[in-house]
Scaffold this motif. Structure first.
Motif, PDB file in Angstrom:
ATOM      1  N   GLU A   1       0.820  -1.209   0.000  1.00 29.32           N
ATOM      2  CA  GLU A   1       0.000   0.000   0.000  1.00 29.32           C
ATOM      3  C   GLU A   1       0.856   1.262   0.000  1.00 29.32           C
ATOM      4  N   THR A   2       1.997   1.218   0.669  1.00 30.31           N
ATOM      5  CA  THR A   2       2.921   2.357   0.652  1.00 30.31           C
ATOM      6  C   THR A   2       3.491   2.570  -0.744  1.00 30.31           C
ATOM      7  N   ILE A   3       3.847   1.473  -1.430  1.00 26.01           N
ATOM      8  CA  ILE A   3       4.352   1.580  -2.798  1.00 26.01           C
ATOM      9  C   ILE A   3       3.290   2.171  -3.715  1.00 26.01           C
ATOM     10  N   LEU A   4       2.054   1.680  -3.569  1.00 29.14           N
ATOM     11  CA  LEU A   4       0.964   2.205  -4.405  1.00 29.14           C
ATOM     12  C   LEU A   4       0.769   3.704  -4.155  1.00 29.14           C
ATOM     13  N   LEU A   5       0.837   4.123  -2.899  1.00 27.21           N
ATOM     14  CA  LEU A   5       0.661   5.536  -2.574  1.00 27.21           C
ATOM     15  C   LEU A   5       1.749   6.386  -3.215  1.00 27.21           C
ATOM     16  N   LEU A   6       2.996   5.933  -3.138  1.00 28.43           N
ATOM     17  CA  LEU A   6       4.107   6.688  -3.716  1.00 28.43           C
ATOM     18  C   LEU A   6       3.989   6.775  -5.241  1.00 28.43           C
ATOM     19  N   LEU A   7       3.618   5.662  -5.873  1.00 27.56           N
ATOM     20  CA  LEU A   7       3.431   5.684  -7.327  1.00 27.56           C
ATOM     21  C   LEU A   7       2.297   6.609  -7.721  1.00 27.56           C
ATOM     22  N   PHE A   8       1.201   6.555  -6.985  1.00 25.79           N
ATOM     23  CA  PHE A   8       0.057   7.406  -7.290  1.00 25.79           C
ATOM     24  C   PHE A   8       0.426   8.876  -7.176  1.00 25.79           C
ATOM     25  N   VAL A   9       1.146   9.237  -6.129  1.00 28.95           N
ATOM     26  CA  VAL A   9       1.525  10.638  -5.923  1.00 28.95           C
ATOM     27  C   VAL A   9       2.376  11.135  -7.085  1.00 28.95           C
ATOM     28  N   ALA A  10       3.389  10.343  -7.471  1.00 31.02           N
ATOM     29  CA  ALA A  10       4.287  10.767  -8.550  1.00 31.02           C
ATOM     30  C   ALA A  10       3.542  10.914  -9.872  1.00 31.02           C
ATOM     31  N   LEU A  11       2.692   9.944 -10.204  1.00 32.59           N
ATOM     32  CA  LEU A  11       1.992   9.984 -11.489  1.00 32.59           C
ATOM     33  C   LEU A  11       0.891  11.039 -11.500  1.00 32.59           C
ATOM     34  N   PHE A  12       0.216  11.223 -10.383  1.00 30.14           N
ATOM     35  CA  PHE A  12      -0.820  12.254 -10.349  1.00 30.14           C
ATOM     36  C   PHE A  12      -0.191  13.632 -10.460  1.00 30.14           C
ATOM     37  N   ALA A  13       0.930  13.846  -9.803  1.00 33.93           N
ATOM     38  CA  ALA A  13       1.622  15.136  -9.919  1.00 33.93           C
ATOM     39  C   ALA A  13       2.012  15.402 -11.365  1.00 33.93           C
ATOM     40  N   TRP A  14       2.401  14.349 -12.077  1.00 32.29           N
ATOM     41  CA  TRP A  14       2.798  14.479 -13.482  1.00 32.29           C
ATOM     42  C   TRP A  14       1.633  14.974 -14.335  1.00 32.29           C
ATOM     43  N   ILE A  15       0.484  14.313 -14.207  1.00 28.56           N
ATOM     44  CA  ILE A  15      -0.653  14.718 -15.037  1.00 28.56           C
ATOM     45  C   ILE A  15      -1.298  16.003 -14.516  1.00 28.56           C
ATOM     46  N   ALA A  16      -1.137  16.299 -13.228  1.00 31.95           N
ATOM     47  CA  ALA A  16      -1.713  17.527 -12.674  1.00 31.95           C
ATOM     48  C   ALA A  16      -1.018  18.755 -13.252  1.00 31.95           C
ATOM     49  N   GLN A  17       0.296  18.696 -13.421  1.00 31.60           N
ATOM     50  CA  GLN A  17       0.990  19.839 -14.009  1.00 31.60           C
ATOM     51  C   GLN A  17       0.530  20.068 -15.447  1.00 31.60           C
ATOM     52  N   ALA A  18       0.393  18.980 -16.211  1.00 32.97           N
ATOM     53  CA  ALA A  18      -0.102  19.115 -17.585  1.00 32.97           C
ATOM     54  C   ALA A  18      -1.510  19.696 -17.596  1.00 32.97           C
ATOM     55  N   PHE A  19      -2.337  19.297 -16.643  1.00 32.24           N
ATOM     56  CA  PHE A  19      -3.703  19.797 -16.553  1.00 32.24           C
ATOM     57  C   PHE A  19      -3.731  21.297 -16.283  1.00 32.24           C
ATOM     58  N   VAL A  20      -3.009  21.757 -15.259  1.00 32.39           N
ATOM     59  CA  VAL A  20      -3.024  23.176 -14.903  1.00 32.39           C
ATOM     60  C   VAL A  20      -2.436  24.006 -16.034  1.00 32.39           C
ATOM     61  N   SER A  21      -1.370  23.510 -16.661  1.00 30.18           N
ATOM     62  CA  SER A  21      -0.764  24.222 -17.784  1.00 30.18           C
ATOM     63  C   SER A  21      -1.747  24.335 -18.946  1.00 30.18           C
ATOM     64  N   ALA A  22      -2.497  23.249 -19.215  1.00 30.36           N
ATOM     65  CA  ALA A  22      -3.492  23.285 -20.297  1.00 30.36           C
ATOM     66  C   ALA A  22      -4.628  24.249 -19.987  1.00 30.36           C
ATOM     67  N   VAL A  23      -5.051  24.322 -18.728  1.00 26.97           N
ATOM     68  CA  VAL A  23      -6.077  25.295 -18.340  1.00 26.97           C
ATOM     69  C   VAL A  23      -5.582  26.711 -18.613  1.00 26.97           C
ATOM     70  N   ALA A  24      -4.313  26.975 -18.272  1.00 30.88           N
ATOM     71  CA  ALA A  24      -3.734  28.291 -18.557  1.00 30.88           C
ATOM     72  C   ALA A  24      -3.730  28.556 -20.056  1.00 30.88           C
ATOM     73  N   GLY A  25      -3.354  27.547 -20.844  1.00 33.59           N
ATOM     74  CA  GLY A  25      -3.349  27.702 -22.291  1.00 33.59           C
ATOM     75  C   GLY A  25      -4.728  27.966 -22.852  1.00 33.59           C
ATOM     76  N   PHE A  26      -5.731  27.318 -22.277  1.00 33.19           N
ATOM     77  CA  PHE A  26      -7.116  27.533 -22.717  1.00 33.19           C
ATOM     78  C   PHE A  26      -7.521  28.993 -22.513  1.00 33.19           C
TER      79      PHE A  26
END
Length: 635
Positions: free
Chosen positions: A84-109
């Motif tokens: 469960e700790t491994i899953l949490l760490l993987l989720f945090v890293a991958l969500f942060a990755w797509i979250a930056q793309a999301f916020v940047s795309a909102v700015a672009g919009f």
């Protein structure tokens, strides 16, 4: 060996008269262990960069924090174990990755929606500036089709001539071609290009004796031999097209802004004929501007460089961008492969501004014709980006330049991380269900039911939040079509564009397991020391014979079938839960075969799916390049 040497010597002798007088320019090799950042703030830096970057990075961090809290609440139960700790760490890293793309795309919009003026005075509707300085257009080539190459160059030449400012521009074909028969064809095709244009004063051809440092070495050799004669150089790829008006506007912007070393345009993907290529060009045309405007908004004067379709101040490049050999064992050491990111970082360290101009029209390129070709190219980029680990600690780099390098490295770890997240997310409920080697069947087992039972509301919330963040850039790209009636009509109208977006998303989801598998394998090969090589790229035909498809993707199909059978034996619900990934692996051969073929792409074009404005109403330069290429083939 002597025959090859004699052939090269003959071709060098034939190519020698096709060059102008040399104008040497010193280009020293830069040190990565010494240096400091020059001019932290530049004259062309947009206002409010600190808060823009805080919005994007801080917004991504806040979203990740919220999502992390929710997933931790689902996992916490009686305490988190190792899985469960491994899953949490993987989720945090991958969500942060797509979250930056999301916020940047909102700015672009919002940048697109508010119709902000272009940076550096670059405006498609403004009168053309009158340029006074000389610019060299450089087209490196490596074992490309010579007739296709010269047709594209002629279309650019004619477009520039139509501006009335051709006398300020020279054209160089910089050949790194290694195949003797192609070298000979290049020289002949270039001679015919000169005959067709009637111009021997502005069209030049240079053949290198060796391929040292690959494309970066090709450009650097030109700078050292001819760079002093040209204040600016515009870098093209073998498949690049740029209109004369765009080139003149870029040269004018360089003259007006003395602190700028590089302006990167947003090249739109065009001329796709296969299903895969047409899918990619639709994504580039609809989603690409939102993403590009977003990153330009917060990158500011520290934008990145993509290696082509960009104009560069020659003396700045010579002073700052001489690439050193990287220390260490290959494939990490040696020649810098992904040179563009490193050159951008060194230019910024030297006190020069780098800007992206996504609003500037008239810049085009062609995409790979198949998933196979994309993955071959991606494998080379993987090795090049992993090399940047040796560049990251360089002295004096701007923090945004380090961010670019780190993001490039991180991209190639996302595929194995997604795979691990999926496997760990499966292993946890299997472990809780009491699966053991003695009893590999748990008929009532369902991963979805397990995760939902932990906390139904939070589980659903995390799932929906992840899907929104992941898919929002596509939806925002589609919504921008409603701000541009011509673009919306060029994509077939709102309904056809929506159908195209849905189909592109479904196809991308089917290809995702294939991409994940191949990228993970490629990463492992690079880490194990296997070099990617340097091959010419295919431009039109993406098909492979059945034997090659079986060799490349047969093992993937067997793996998918075995995983599906094992999952079904454990529980039919488990097999259903894994179906999207299993289907992508099992159907790898037909998916690649169908998407690499032209008939499916042409059929979708006829019914108005994956249309882009540039094919419904081709700009003159695209139409002219197509006409010249067909004439060269005798069609």
């Amino acid at each position: 060996m002597s025959v090859m040497t004699d052939s090269l010597a003959l071709e060098l002798a034939r190519a020698a008269p096709l060059l102008p007088p040399e104008a040497p320019l010193e280009m020293p090799i830069q040190s990565l262990s010494a240096g400091r950042l020059q001019r932290p703030r530049l004259p062309t830096t947009p206002r409010g960069m600190a808060w823009r970057r805080a919005v994007v990075i801080g917004g991504a961090g806040l979203l990740t924090l919220v999502a992390t809290y929710q997933i931790w609440w689902v996992l916490r139960g009686a305490g988190t174990d190792v899985l469960e700790t491994i899953l949490l760490l993987l989720f945090v890293a991958l969500f942060a990755w797509i979250a930056q793309a999301f916020v940047s795309a909102v700015a672009g919009f919002f940048v697109i929606a508010t119709r902000r003026p272009g940076r550096l005075g670059l405006d498609n509707d403004a009168p053309l500036p009158v340029v006074r300085s000389r610019t060299a257009l450089l087209m490196p080539t490596y074992n490309e089709d010579p007739e296709r190459l010269m047709a594209g160059l002629q279309a650019i030449y004619e477009s520039l001539r139509a501006t009335g400012q051709l006398d300020r521009f020279d054209f160089f074909v910089l050949s790194d071609t290694t195949r003797p028969e192609v070298r000979a064809q290049e020289i002949d095709a270039f001679a015919r290009l000169r005959e067709r244009t009637g111009d021997r004063e502005r069209l030049f051809y240079r053949l290198r004796r060796d391929n040292r440092e690959r494309k970066a070495g090709n450009i650097a050799e030109w700078v050292r031999r001819f760079g002093a004669a040209y204040p600016h150089m515009l870098i093209l790829d073998a498949d690049s097209l740029m209109t004369g008006e765009t080139i003149v506007r870029l040269a004018g912007a360089m003259e007006r802004n003395g602190d700028v070393a590089l302006i990167q345009t947003l090249p739109l993907i065009v001329n796709g004929t296969t299903l895969f290529a047409r899918m990619q060009q639709f994504a580039s045309r609809v989603y690409g501007p939102v993403i590009a405007h977003g990153i330009a908004w917060w990158h500011g004067a520290e934008s990145n460089y993509w290696g082509h379709n960009a104009i560069i101040r020659t003396r700045a490049f010579a002073q700052c961008a001489g690439l050193p050999e990287l220390r260490g064992f290959k494939p990490f050491g040696g020649t810098v492969l992904s040179h563009d990111f490193v050159e951008a970082a060194l230019l910024r360290r030297g006190g020069w501004a780098l800007h992206m101009a996504p609003n500037l029209a008239g810049s085009y390129e062609e995409g790979p014709p198949s998933l196979t070709d994309m993955l071959v190219r991606d494998r080379r980029w993987c090795q090049g980006n992993l090399q940047h680990g040796a560049v990251l600690p360089s002295r004096g780099l701007h923090w945004v330049s380090r961010w670019h390098l780190a993001m490039g490295i991180g991209h190639y770890f996302t595929s194995p991380m997604w795979a691990m997240l999926m496997l760990v997310g499966l292993a946890i409920p299997l472990q809780k269900a009491g699966l053991a080697w003695q009893s590999l069947s748990v008929p009532e087992f369902s991963p979805t039911r397990y995760w939902r039972d932990q906390d139904p509301e939070r589980f659903l919330w995390v799932f929906l939040m992840t899907m929104v963040v992941l898919l929002a850039p596509k939806v925002l790209g589609y919504l921008t079509l409603f701000f541009d009636r011509a673009a919306r009509r060029g994509c077939g109208g709102a309904l056809r564009a929506l159908a195209s977006m849905v189909l592109e998303t479904l196809l991308a989801a089917l290809m995702a397991p294939i991409t994940m598998y191949v990228q993970s394998r490629g990463l492992a090969e690079v880490l194990a020391g296997k070099d990617s090589g340097w091959d010419a790229q295919r431009r039109d035909d993406g098909t492979l014979p059945l034997s090659a498809l079986v060799r490349r993707y047969g093992g993937m199909g067997v793996l998918g079938a075995a995983a599906g059978a094992a999952a079904y034996l454990i529980s039919p619900s488990l097999a259903a839960w894994m179906a999207p990934v299993i289907a992508g692996l099992v159907l790898a051969i037909p998916i690649v075969a169908i998407t690499s073929a032209r008939p499916p792409g042409q059929w979708l074009q006829r019914i108005g799916v994956f249309l882009i404005p540039e094919e419904r109403d081709p700009p003159p330069i695209l139409a002219r390049a197509t006409e010249l290429r067909r004439a060269a083939k005798g069609q």
